[in-house]
Scaffold this active site. Structure first.
Site, PDB file in Angstrom:
ATOM      1  N   HIS A  37       0.819  -1.209   0.000  1.00  0.00           N
ATOM      2  CA  HIS A  37       0.000   0.000   0.000  1.00  0.00           C
ATOM      3  C   HIS A  37       0.853   1.259   0.000  1.00  0.00           C
ATOM      4  O   HIS A  37       2.020   1.248   0.415  1.00  0.00           O
ATOM      5  CB  HIS A  37      -0.935  -0.007   1.206  1.00  0.00           C
ATOM      6  CG  HIS A  37      -2.038  -1.014   1.096  1.00  0.00           C
ATOM      7  ND1 HIS A  37      -3.095  -1.079   1.977  1.00  0.00           N
ATOM      8  CD2 HIS A  37      -2.263  -1.991   0.178  1.00  0.00           C
ATOM      9  CE1 HIS A  37      -3.912  -2.047   1.626  1.00  0.00           C
ATOM     10  NE2 HIS A  37      -3.427  -2.626   0.532  1.00  0.00           N
ATOM     11  N   GLU A  51       0.738   3.957   1.826  1.00  0.00           N
ATOM     12  CA  GLU A  51       1.197   4.382   3.152  1.00  0.00           C
ATOM     13  C   GLU A  51       2.386   3.536   3.614  1.00  0.00           C
ATOM     14  O   GLU A  51       3.341   4.054   4.202  1.00  0.00           O
ATOM     15  CB  GLU A  51       0.056   4.261   4.176  1.00  0.00           C
ATOM     16  CG  GLU A  51      -1.207   5.025   3.784  1.00  0.00           C
ATOM     17  CD  GLU A  51      -2.244   4.148   3.124  1.00  0.00           C
ATOM     18  OE1 GLU A  51      -3.415   4.188   3.542  1.00  0.00           O
ATOM     19  OE2 GLU A  51      -1.867   3.410   2.175  1.00  0.00           O
ATOM     20  N   CYS A  75      -6.063   1.238   5.605  1.00  0.00           N
ATOM     21  CA  CYS A  75      -6.517  -0.094   5.988  1.00  0.00           C
ATOM     22  C   CYS A  75      -5.943  -0.436   7.359  1.00  0.00           C
ATOM     23  O   CYS A  75      -5.120   0.308   7.917  1.00  0.00           O
ATOM     24  CB  CYS A  75      -6.094  -1.126   4.953  1.00  0.00           C
ATOM     25  SG  CYS A  75      -4.330  -1.549   5.037  1.00  0.00           S
ATOM     26  N   CYS A 100      -2.020  -0.713   7.372  1.00  0.00           N
ATOM     27  CA  CYS A 100      -1.399   0.613   7.310  1.00  0.00           C
ATOM     28  C   CYS A 100      -1.608   1.370   8.617  1.00  0.00           C
ATOM     29  O   CYS A 100      -0.708   2.067   9.089  1.00  0.00           O
ATOM     30  CB  CYS A 100      -1.986   1.419   6.146  1.00  0.00           C
ATOM     31  SG  CYS A 100      -1.528   0.795   4.519  1.00  0.00           S
TER      32      CYS A 100
END
Length: 341
Positions: free
Chosen positions: A266, A268, A294, A297
């Site tokens: 991801h 992040e 999410c 993260c």
């Protein structure tokens, strides 16, 4: 050149206040609902919200999802020198029709559900007071729950807004936010740091190789960018497109669930690991991302010492929201401002 400002948002969000501000500045008012009201009058039907929603859905189903936007576009062009505020936008196809107008800008305004419910309950526009369940049902319909693609889709319209703001405080706060938007249009105001860093995050999202969602993230501190990332396969690993498609889509995994079944990292996560790679201290920083984090993260963000997350769109990860609701060291802020990327 005339300006056209479209308004989208749920009932009780404050669109009428924004429309009144623009009318005071000489903008002519027109609503997509005007077309629906004419049809309701022709059919000798009431003009309450539910009846108008049903008629609007019928018109879109019969003539195409953008029919109301097209009708308003044709109407405003009859007065080519006037500025217009265009209210009542509830379907993305109408936005696409209205984007054919030069200098057309969509402003989205929203608030937390409980605030919207309270406002609608107190204003009592539709005769007898509505129950809480009735208001919730109407809001859910506007959000698109149970609606066809050519029906009420305000949530998607908010995602397409060129400028987004929350109306959860005093009236003067809303007016200040809206004035910032107007000053950005005429070049008399500078973008905020939130707007600058979110625009950068959205630019990084263009590098994403994920087949489902393009996400970008930026970590900043004291007005300076520290690191950035976007979602895609790890370094040296083939992208999903090279492997025949998205594994999650093939397995039918809903968004927001089973994050471990994914080839990608991801945005992040990449922003945080890039900081580790180059020895950049991100403790006390702010992470900007064009989507809600999410659960994976979220845990990394908390442990990295980041103190604030500014996100631009929702993401259905219930565990992430539960964890964020249980902690007090991280500030979570819904992004407000211009979307120019």
């Amino acid at each position: 050149m005339p300006k056209y400002i479209g308004l989208t948002g749920y009932m009780g969000s404050g669109k009428g206040i924004l429309a009144d501000m623009l009318k005071a500045k000489g903008y002519r008012y027109i609503s997509l609902s005007d077309i629906v009201r004419k049809e309701a009058t022709f059919r000798d039907l009431p003009h309450d919200r539910e009846s108008l929603q049903n008629i609007g859905n019928e018109l879109r189903a019969k003539h195409g999802a953008g029919i109301l936007g097209k009708g308003v576009r044709e109407e405003v062009l009859k007065d080519p020198d006037a500025n217009f505020v265009i209210d009542g936008i509830r379907n993305p196809a109408c936005i696409n029709e209205l984007r054919e107008l030069k200098e057309f800008h969509v402003v989205g305004v929203s608030a937390a559900d409980e605030i919207l419910i309270k406002r609608v309950s107190e204003r009592g526009r539709e005769g007898s007071p509505l129950t809480r369940d009735e208001i919730v049902a109407k809001l859910n319909r506007e959000k698109g729950m149970g609606e066809p693609g050519d029906g009420q889709q305000v949530r998607k319209c908010l995602g397409m807004a060129d400028y987004f703001m929350l109306n959860e405080g005093a009236l003067d706060e809303l007016e200040k936010k809206f004035m910032h938007f107007l000053k950005l249009l005429d070049g008399t105001d500078r973008p905020t740091f939130d707007e600058i860093f979110m625009e950068i995050a959205c630019t990084w999202a263009k590098r994403a190789t994920c087949l489902r969602r393009q996400v970008g993230a930026v970590i900043a501190k004291d007005g300076q960018q520290l690191t950035a990332g976007y979602n895609g396969a790890p370094r040296g690993v083939p992208h999903c497109a090279e492997m025949g498609g998205c594994l999650r889509m093939k397995l039918g995994i809903p968004s927001g669930q089973r994050h471990e079944i994914c080839r990608g990292t991801h945005a992040e996560q990449n922003a945080i690991t890039q900081a580790a790679k180059f020895g950049i201290n991100i403790q006390g920083g702010t992470l900007y991302c064009n989507t809600f984090p999410c659960v994976i993260c979220t845990k990394m963000i908390l442990n990295a010492g980041i103190v604030k997350v500014v996100y631009d769109s929702d993401y259905d990860d219930l565990l992430s929201k539960e964890i964020l609701g249980q902690q007090e060291i991280l500030e979570l802020k819904r992004y407000e401002g211009s979307r120019t990327a």
